[in-house]
Design an enzyme around this catalytic site. Structure first.
Site, PDB file in Angstrom:
ATOM      1  N   TRP A 153       0.825  -1.219   0.000  1.00 25.86           N
ATOM      2  CA  TRP A 153       0.000   0.000   0.000  1.00 25.86           C
ATOM      3  C   TRP A 153       0.850   1.256   0.000  1.00 25.86           C
ATOM      4  O   TRP A 153       0.550   2.219  -0.703  1.00 25.86           O
ATOM      5  CB  TRP A 153      -0.995  -0.028   1.162  1.00 25.86           C
ATOM      6  CG  TRP A 153      -1.973  -1.154   1.030  1.00 25.86           C
ATOM      7  CD1 TRP A 153      -2.025  -2.302   1.762  1.00 25.86           C
ATOM      8  CD2 TRP A 153      -3.037  -1.264   0.049  1.00 25.86           C
ATOM      9  NE1 TRP A 153      -3.046  -3.106   1.307  1.00 25.86           N
ATOM     10  CE2 TRP A 153      -3.679  -2.505   0.271  1.00 25.86           C
ATOM     11  CE3 TRP A 153      -3.493  -0.443  -0.977  1.00 25.86           C
ATOM     12  CZ2 TRP A 153      -4.768  -2.939  -0.505  1.00 25.86           C
ATOM     13  CZ3 TRP A 153      -4.569  -0.863  -1.756  1.00 25.86           C
ATOM     14  CH2 TRP A 153      -5.192  -2.089  -1.514  1.00 25.86           C
TER      15      TRP A 153
ATOM     16  N   ASP B 254      -1.302   6.666   6.489  1.00 24.38           N
ATOM     17  CA  ASP B 254      -2.435   5.790   6.180  1.00 24.38           C
ATOM     18  C   ASP B 254      -2.583   4.834   7.363  1.00 24.38           C
ATOM     19  O   ASP B 254      -1.698   4.028   7.629  1.00 24.38           O
ATOM     20  CB  ASP B 254      -2.134   5.026   4.884  1.00 24.38           C
ATOM     21  CG  ASP B 254      -3.180   3.966   4.547  1.00 24.38           C
ATOM     22  OD1 ASP B 254      -4.149   3.808   5.311  1.00 24.38           O
ATOM     23  OD2 ASP B 254      -3.014   3.301   3.504  1.00 24.38           O
TER      24      ASP B 254
ATOM     25  N   LYS C 165     -12.278  -1.655   8.027  1.00 26.74           N
ATOM     26  CA  LYS C 165     -11.686  -2.659   8.912  1.00 26.74           C
ATOM     27  C   LYS C 165     -12.079  -2.430  10.374  1.00 26.74           C
ATOM     28  O   LYS C 165     -12.422  -3.357  11.087  1.00 26.74           O
ATOM     29  CB  LYS C 165     -10.161  -2.623   8.809  1.00 26.74           C
ATOM     30  CG  LYS C 165      -9.637  -3.217   7.511  1.00 26.74           C
ATOM     31  CD  LYS C 165      -8.193  -2.798   7.277  1.00 26.74           C
ATOM     32  CE  LYS C 165      -7.688  -3.243   5.931  1.00 26.74           C
ATOM     33  NZ  LYS C 165      -7.193  -4.632   5.921  1.00 26.74           N
TER      34      LYS C 165
END
Lengths: 226, 226
Positions: free
Chosen positions: A101, A171, A195
């Site tokens: 990511w 992030d 999540k």
């Protein structure tokens, strides 16, 4: 059949009491005679929902008044573009690559300016967090970017990088609300909510208000300006 | 208190049987043991949902196989940027201005190239649709843009503009699925679903597949490429 507890890396299980409440309110949200999905975003009922959501997050994370809380679409992946488009005033940003990511964010940033990979753990399949105590931070870096938790590799920053005074952008999609954080150490904290916070489809961006300016890169879509 | 029928211009009323079904499935979608909001986007159960949604729309609108159906975020307003970013190969597009939404799309397009207002009804507060039978279509226009229905002003195109062979792009947010359309007359049909199709938060883009290319404007975010 009973309820299944979903441990997968993507969308996660939601609290049963929340789902029950949502089901009960489906045809009539608190006497309004309509579902939340049917009401105007300008209605009083909805205004209270969004304001309460923001206040709850502010209380939980102790978010200072000089930070804005944005509820956006497009996922974390859209932030990979929005961050450089909005923050790259000098056209330079430093990225620490600790997984797929972070790498994707770094590659997207290259579309908009000089993105530097100042540290990486790619040499050992991202199995560790590099020493970030004295990195070669670029003198004119607009920000230093990290992905704070890397689910696939089981790594997480135990201490935040020394950014040498530069703005930290993180992030936190997979560690959002999982422990107390000092928001003032970041310029931007953002993450998909799927999540740890709610159903997929929303990304929350907590951003220090001085980072929100009209001075964005040319060609930044109106809807992608903080 | 009974159900309220919301006639407002924004998000609209949803069918009661749909809301009831959603409420009933909230804790267990068809024996999966979880809510739709908890499942992976890669799961079989979800795959069937999205494929059925697409097929239903294809059946209802008789969408030819050479058109893709995209379910996106960001609303119609994000399309105002995505359309020029993806379609302006020559850097030129013609806009017909019949209301505030067409005007906003036109203004956004100017960020990306030469957007021409080739007709407008602004002179009479957008109270009519201009004659579009013989407009000065630009020779190298990548597309001609319209907002097909203009709720605020009560106007709608009765016949589509003569685009002289150029690709027609239409925002149908407020007339989506309200009457039979010939999809083949358009290059792109798109709209927010919140008025006629479902809850707010999704925009549907029906796009002829030859218009989806790698050749997009520099700086187009990955997430904004068709």
């Amino acid at each position: 059949m009973g309820r299944v507890y979903n441990f997968s890396a993507g969308p996660a299980v939601l609290p049963e009491e929340v789902l029950k409440e949502a089901a009960e309110e489906m045809l009539d949200y608190r006497g309004t005679g309509m579902s939340v999905m049917e009401m105007s975003h300008r209605s009083k009922a909805y205004e209270e929902i969004i304001q309460t959501a923001e206040q709850d997050l502010r209380d939980l994370m102790n978010i200072p008044d000089n930070y804005k809380v944005l509820f956006l679409q497009g996922g974390a992946s859209q932030q990979f573009a929005m961050i450089p488009m909005n923050l790259m005033k000098n056209g330079v940003a430093d990225y620490i690559i600790t997984g797929q990511w972070a790498k994707k964010a770094y590659q997207e940033a290259k579309l908009y300016g000089q993105a530097n990979a100042i540290a990486s753990s790619a040499d050992k399949t991202f199995s560790y967090i590099p020493d970030c105590s004295d990195l070669p931070i670029s003198e004119n870096a607009d920000y230093v970017y990290i992905c704070e938790n890397n689910t696939i590799y089981g790594t997480k920053y135990k201490t935040l990088p020394n950014t040498k005074g530069k703005t930290l952008v993180a992030d936190v999609s997979s560690c959002f609300l999982s422990e107390p954080v000092d928001v003032t150490k970041y310029g931007v904290i953002y993450g998909g909510v799927q999540k740890n916070i709610g159903p997929a489809g929303v990304v929350i961006v907590i951003i220090r208000e001085d980072l929100i300016t009209e001075d964005v890169l040319p060609g930044t879509p109106t809807m992608l300006r903080y």
